[in-house]
Design a protein around this motif. Structure first.
Motif, mmCIF file in Angstrom:
data_model
loop_
_atom_site.group_PDB
_atom_site.id
_atom_site.type_symbol
_atom_site.label_atom_id
_atom_site.label_comp_id
_atom_site.label_asym_id
_atom_site.label_seq_id
_atom_site.Cartn_x
_atom_site.Cartn_y
_atom_site.Cartn_z
ATOM 1 N N LYS A 131 -120.885 1.900 -63.987
ATOM 2 C CA LYS A 131 -120.489 2.130 -65.392
ATOM 3 C C LYS A 131 -119.646 3.353 -65.491
ATOM 4 C CE LYS A 131 -122.394 2.452 -70.079
ATOM 5 N NZ LYS A 131 -123.445 2.746 -70.846
ATOM 6 N N THR A 234 -115.541 -2.963 -59.506
ATOM 7 C CA THR A 234 -115.641 -3.764 -60.438
ATOM 8 C C THR A 234 -114.218 -3.925 -61.038
ATOM 9 O OG1 THR A 234 -116.077 -2.088 -62.312
ATOM 10 C CG2 THR A 234 -117.898 -2.870 -61.200
ATOM 11 N N GLN A 235 -114.052 -5.015 -61.953
ATOM 12 C CA GLN A 235 -112.736 -5.324 -62.447
ATOM 13 C C GLN A 235 -112.288 -4.121 -63.139
ATOM 14 O OE1 GLN A 235 -111.069 -7.950 -61.389
ATOM 15 N NE2 GLN A 235 -109.298 -6.992 -62.382
#
Length: 295
Positions: A131, A234-235
């Motif tokens: 994140k 992640t993208q």
């Protein structure tokens, strides 16, 4: 797979020794390895905060994440107390980051060695990855290396802001491998820490066969866990690193606890100053004050 085994084995050889050494030294450091008891959780963990940082080269605003509450509250407390007032950005590396927060940098002589100062505590790691990652503008806590700090505890005061590089699509595979390697080491360290009492006892007895067997078992467990890992990019990370840039080789290893939301141009100016020995700016870049804007 064979080359991967030797890579994990090399991690194992270093980590078993480091974990045992840290455990032996624990008696001397036990009172300084946790966040200070005077920090009070005055807001829920989901609440973020903003701090205005005034420097002699301009001002910028940082957002402190609500899901890294130990780092958020520590930074807020130090800012309110004026702890950072007069400290320097003592380490500046172009296309990488700017670092500050060493109390020894206040009124430091031009040739003074800086970067080792701080309060008498560390902050438990809050690595909320993927994140929070090392995109351009990320705010993260400095720390000692894994050999003496396998739990990745953060400095009580030192922080850095990422400027970084922009990466091409061809670089993403290399970045992915770097992240997987870092995750491999993290998994092995965690398994080793879970077995630290056994490691220390076998080292005390000189039981090399036992240590070798345990190492091989932990290597196997690590390889099994790594094989099940999803993609480490992640993208959102791919888009950030190929557009605004950052420092992906640090991901998953340091606690990212905020980001610049205004004044990144000031950070860029600081990053471009001329530096000398130990990457210290030749002309002092000083934090004049900090002001908490919202909690």
């Amino acid at each position: 797979m064979k080359s991967h085994f030797f890579k994990v084995a090399a991690i194992a050889a270093l980590s078993l020794s480091a974990i045992a050494s840290c455990q032996k030294a624990g008696a001397d450091n036990s009172s300084t390895t946790n966040a200070p008891t005077e920090i009070n959780m005055t807001t829920p963990d989901t609440i973020s905060a903003k701090v205005l940082v005034n420097t002699n080269m301009g001002s910028f605003t940082v957002l402190l994440y609500g899901d890294t509450p130990k780092h958020r509250d520590n930074f807020l407390r130090l800012a309110k107390e004026g702890y950072y007032d007069g400290t320097l950005f003592h380490r500046v590396i172009k296309d990488f980051m700017i670092q500050a927060g060493d109390p020894d940098s206040k009124n430091a002589a031009p040739e003074a060695h800086l970067g080792a100062g701080g309060p008498n505590y560390k902050i438990d790691a809050e690595i909320v990855f993927p994140k929070h990652f090392h995109k351009r503008g990320a705010l993260a806590a400095a720390r000692q290396g894994d050999q003496v700090n396998p739990m990745k505890q953060s400095s009580g005061s030192q922080f850095y802001i990422v400027t970084g590089n922009v990466f091409g699509q061809a670089d993403l595979g290399r970045i992915e491998r770097q992240l997987q390697g870092a995750k491999t080491q993290q998994i092995f360290n965690e398994l080793s820490l879970a077995n630290r009492d056994s490691i220390i006892e076998m080292q005390r007895k000189g039981d090399r066969n036992g240590l070798t067997a345990l190492r091989d078992s932990l290597i196997k467990q690590t390889e099994d866990a790594v094989a099940k890992l999803p993609s480490q990019l992640t993208q959102e990370m791919k888009e950030a690193y190929t557009t605004v840039g950052g420092a992906p080789h640090l991901d998953g290893q340091y606690s990212v606890f905020g980001e610049i939301i205004d004044g990144m141009d000031v950070v860029d100016k600081i990053e471009k100053v001329e530096t000398g020995s130990a990457d210290r700016p030749k002309e002092d870049v000083k934090i004049i004050s900090m002001k908490v804007l919202a909690e």
